[in-house]
Write an enzyme that holds these catalytic residues in place. Sequence first.
Site, PDB file in Angstrom:
ATOM      1  N   GLY A  14     -80.122 -22.626 -79.885  1.00  0.00           N
ATOM      2  CA  GLY A  14     -80.433 -24.128 -78.682  1.00  0.00           C
ATOM      3  C   GLY A  14     -81.250 -23.763 -77.857  1.00  0.00           C
ATOM      4  O   GLY A  14     -81.312 -24.924 -77.059  1.00  0.00           O
ATOM      5  N   ILE A  21     -80.297 -24.551 -71.423  1.00  0.00           N
ATOM      6  CA  ILE A  21     -79.214 -23.697 -71.221  1.00  0.00           C
ATOM      7  C   ILE A  21     -79.354 -22.436 -71.958  1.00  0.00           C
ATOM      8  O   ILE A  21     -79.125 -21.302 -71.585  1.00  0.00           O
ATOM      9  CB  ILE A  21     -77.807 -24.231 -71.294  1.00  0.00           C
ATOM     10  CG1 ILE A  21     -77.664 -25.445 -70.216  1.00  0.00           C
ATOM     11  CG2 ILE A  21     -76.886 -23.466 -71.238  1.00  0.00           C
ATOM     12  CD1 ILE A  21     -76.325 -26.177 -70.319  1.00  0.00           C
ATOM     13  N   VAL A  66     -78.203 -27.316 -87.488  1.00  0.00           N
ATOM     14  CA  VAL A  66     -76.999 -27.022 -87.868  1.00  0.00           C
ATOM     15  C   VAL A  66     -76.239 -28.225 -88.819  1.00  0.00           C
ATOM     16  O   VAL A  66     -74.901 -27.955 -89.163  1.00  0.00           O
ATOM     17  CB  VAL A  66     -76.012 -26.853 -86.430  1.00  0.00           C
ATOM     18  CG1 VAL A  66     -76.798 -25.721 -85.639  1.00  0.00           C
ATOM     19  CG2 VAL A  66     -76.105 -28.157 -85.499  1.00  0.00           C
ATOM     20  N   ALA A  96     -75.410 -36.636 -79.704  1.00  0.00           N
ATOM     21  CA  ALA A  96     -75.023 -37.862 -80.167  1.00  0.00           C
ATOM     22  C   ALA A  96     -76.114 -38.853 -80.353  1.00  0.00           C
ATOM     23  O   ALA A  96     -76.909 -38.754 -79.469  1.00  0.00           O
ATOM     24  CB  ALA A  96     -73.945 -38.554 -79.353  1.00  0.00           C
ATOM     25  N   TYR A 157     -70.797 -40.884 -71.137  1.00  0.00           N
ATOM     26  CA  TYR A 157     -70.663 -39.559 -71.875  1.00  0.00           C
ATOM     27  C   TYR A 157     -70.068 -40.051 -73.146  1.00  0.00           C
ATOM     28  O   TYR A 157     -70.251 -39.330 -74.229  1.00  0.00           O
ATOM     29  CB  TYR A 157     -69.998 -38.307 -71.105  1.00  0.00           C
ATOM     30  CG  TYR A 157     -70.274 -36.910 -71.701  1.00  0.00           C
ATOM     31  CD1 TYR A 157     -71.490 -36.764 -71.721  1.00  0.00           C
ATOM     32  CD2 TYR A 157     -69.076 -36.420 -72.267  1.00  0.00           C
ATOM     33  CE1 TYR A 157     -71.897 -35.450 -72.332  1.00  0.00           C
ATOM     34  CE2 TYR A 157     -69.426 -35.060 -72.856  1.00  0.00           C
ATOM     35  CZ  TYR A 157     -70.896 -34.392 -72.814  1.00  0.00           C
ATOM     36  OH  TYR A 157     -71.066 -33.359 -73.346  1.00  0.00           O
ATOM     37  N   LYS A 164     -66.570 -32.852 -77.509  1.00  0.00           N
ATOM     38  CA  LYS A 164     -66.334 -31.549 -76.702  1.00  0.00           C
ATOM     39  C   LYS A 164     -65.037 -30.607 -76.441  1.00  0.00           C
ATOM     40  O   LYS A 164     -64.669 -29.966 -76.638  1.00  0.00           O
ATOM     41  CB  LYS A 164     -67.107 -31.611 -75.134  1.00  0.00           C
ATOM     42  CG  LYS A 164     -68.693 -31.763 -75.029  1.00  0.00           C
ATOM     43  CD  LYS A 164     -69.281 -30.617 -75.561  1.00  0.00           C
ATOM     44  CE  LYS A 164     -70.663 -30.413 -75.135  1.00  0.00           C
ATOM     45  NZ  LYS A 164     -71.398 -29.650 -75.749  1.00  0.00           N
ATOM     46  N   ILE A 193     -76.766 -30.477 -65.672  1.00  0.00           N
ATOM     47  CA  ILE A 193     -78.233 -29.828 -65.545  1.00  0.00           C
ATOM     48  C   ILE A 193     -79.162 -30.553 -66.248  1.00  0.00           C
ATOM     49  O   ILE A 193     -79.343 -31.046 -67.403  1.00  0.00           O
ATOM     50  CB  ILE A 193     -78.316 -28.326 -66.224  1.00  0.00           C
ATOM     51  CG1 ILE A 193     -77.126 -27.411 -65.556  1.00  0.00           C
ATOM     52  CG2 ILE A 193     -79.675 -27.691 -65.961  1.00  0.00           C
ATOM     53  CD1 ILE A 193     -76.981 -26.096 -66.226  1.00  0.00           C
ATOM     54  N   THR A 195     -81.905 -30.649 -68.238  1.00  0.00           N
ATOM     55  CA  THR A 195     -82.633 -30.242 -69.567  1.00  0.00           C
ATOM     56  C   THR A 195     -83.244 -31.132 -70.184  1.00  0.00           C
ATOM     57  O   THR A 195     -83.426 -32.309 -69.853  1.00  0.00           O
ATOM     58  CB  THR A 195     -81.505 -29.659 -70.314  1.00  0.00           C
ATOM     59  OG1 THR A 195     -80.769 -30.688 -71.064  1.00  0.00           O
ATOM     60  CG2 THR A 195     -80.661 -28.502 -69.905  1.00  0.00           C
ATOM     61  N   LEU A 196     -83.867 -30.900 -71.240  1.00  0.00           N
ATOM     62  CA  LEU A 196     -84.907 -31.684 -72.153  1.00  0.00           C
ATOM     63  C   LEU A 196     -84.165 -32.712 -72.494  1.00  0.00           C
ATOM     64  O   LEU A 196     -84.108 -34.088 -72.511  1.00  0.00           O
ATOM     65  CB  LEU A 196     -85.570 -31.041 -72.911  1.00  0.00           C
ATOM     66  CG  LEU A 196     -87.028 -31.776 -73.584  1.00  0.00           C
ATOM     67  CD1 LEU A 196     -88.093 -31.595 -72.161  1.00  0.00           C
ATOM     68  CD2 LEU A 196     -87.601 -30.854 -74.649  1.00  0.00           C
TER      69      LEU A 196
HETATM   70  O1  0WE Z   1     -73.706 -32.488 -73.265  1.00  0.00           O
HETATM   71  C1  0WE Z   1     -74.449 -33.276 -72.734  1.00  0.00           C
HETATM   72  C2  0WE Z   1     -75.750 -33.958 -73.400  1.00  0.00           C
HETATM   73  C3  0WE Z   1     -75.771 -33.846 -74.754  1.00  0.00           C
HETATM   74  C4  0WE Z   1     -76.686 -34.850 -75.463  1.00  0.00           C
HETATM   75  C5  0WE Z   1     -77.541 -35.294 -74.881  1.00  0.00           C
HETATM   76  C6  0WE Z   1     -78.510 -36.486 -75.658  1.00  0.00           C
HETATM   77  C7  0WE Z   1     -79.873 -37.149 -75.038  1.00  0.00           C
HETATM   78  C8  0WE Z   1     -80.479 -37.409 -76.318  1.00  0.00           C
HETATM   79  C9  0WE Z   1     -76.426 -35.344 -76.619  1.00  0.00           C
HETATM   80  N1  0WE Z   1     -76.757 -36.155 -77.483  1.00  0.00           N
HETATM   81  C10 0WE Z   1     -78.022 -36.778 -76.849  1.00  0.00           C
HETATM   82  N2  0WE Z   1     -78.589 -37.792 -77.568  1.00  0.00           N
HETATM   83  C11 0WE Z   1     -79.988 -37.902 -77.294  1.00  0.00           C
HETATM   84  O2  0WE Z   1     -80.407 -38.906 -78.042  1.00  0.00           O
HETATM   85  N3  0WE Z   1     -74.514 -33.092 -71.334  1.00  0.00           N
HETATM   86  C12 0WE Z   1     -73.446 -32.317 -70.714  1.00  0.00           C
HETATM   87  C13 0WE Z   1     -75.505 -33.761 -70.395  1.00  0.00           C
HETATM   88  C14 0WE Z   1     -75.152 -35.323 -69.972  1.00  0.00           C
HETATM   89  O3  0WE Z   1     -75.337 -35.976 -71.131  1.00  0.00           O
HETATM   90  C15 0WE Z   1     -74.793 -37.223 -70.463  1.00  0.00           C
HETATM   91  C16 0WE Z   1     -73.885 -36.695 -69.277  1.00  0.00           C
HETATM   92  C17 0WE Z   1     -74.156 -35.675 -69.002  1.00  0.00           C
HETATM   93  C18 0WE Z   1     -73.562 -34.915 -67.977  1.00  0.00           C
HETATM   94  C19 0WE Z   1     -74.638 -38.554 -70.918  1.00  0.00           C
HETATM   95  C20 0WE Z   1     -74.258 -39.665 -70.492  1.00  0.00           C
HETATM   96  C21 0WE Z   1     -73.375 -39.227 -69.144  1.00  0.00           C
HETATM   97  C22 0WE Z   1     -73.517 -38.223 -68.624  1.00  0.00           C
END
Ligand code: 0WE
Length: 271
Positions: A14, A21, A66, A96, A157, A164, A193, A195-196
């Site tokens: 990851g 992270i 993965v 996602a 989310y 999750k 956090i 992150t990218l």
């Molecule tokens: O688990 C996550 C984010 C994971 C994530 C991020 C992306 C951005 C780019 C999964 N899929 C994608 N797909 C993409 O195309 N987090 C815990 C961070 C996060 O993401 C959010 C959050 C938080 C907090 C999205 C919406 C609302 C809150």
Amino acid sequence: MMGFLAGKRALIVGVASKRSIAWGVAEAMHREGAELAFTYQNEKLEDRVNKLAAEVNSSITLPLDVSSDAEMSAAFRDLASEWSEYDCIIHAVGFAPKELLAGTYIESVTREGFQIAHDVSAYSFPAMAKEALPNLRAGGALLTMSYLGAERSIPNYNVMGPAKASLESSVRFMAADLGPRNIRVNGVSAGPIKTLAASGVGNFRKLLAHAKAGTPLRRNVTIEDVGNTSAFLCSDLAAGITGEIVHVDCGYSTVGMSFTVDEDEEVIAKR
Ligand code: 0WE
């Protein structure tokens, strides 16, 4: 000085950048004496992950998307040729399709997007355990990363919440399966956090500001916080902990109500 992970070998899945992270976990585990190997998601990330790996004295980097069964079996076959036995896997992967992380859950969800989110974010963890099983040493530990969206609804989310929740349930079933071999399985539920991956999320700055204000420690979580707890959970210091999800969120999830305060902790009154 000997670190609390001396003699442990860990695969870190990851890392995409210094802000990942997974990189916070790698730095903490390296500091505590673990030997590390890394995967990179694609060729675009290969050079960057190789450079980061070198910073923590690691020369083992393997390609791993993965979502591919072929890459999963190849990566763990190749790791076994470097290390016949190892102790830990850090799973810090989630995805996602972007369209599903906007608007409401019901409006955004699709069969394909639901499937992808669960495949990449949840299935990949037990799938790794399955591949690694023959080479995992007793006393080892598997660790994944979750978020409060598994337990509560969080705006936007969306489908990542159910994914999750599935991942956290896998932690418990995997802990039951692997416990008899003295392999522990846990999760860290991290606060938000930057992150990218998060930089692609709309309203993320507002979300960080909200979390900071509502947190007993009055700050956001860092990858160092998550790294240190992760290193502990992978170590023999946590020998009695398995099937657990540890919140590393500066206390956010423990609060039932909070008032907005200014720099001097004065409640900001509503007009
Ligand atoms: O688990 C996550 C984010 C994971 C994530 C991020 C992306 C951005 C780019 C999964 N899929 C994608 N797909 C993409 O195309 N987090 C815990 C961070 C996060 O993401 C959010 C959050 C938080 C907090 C999205 C919406 C609302 C809150």
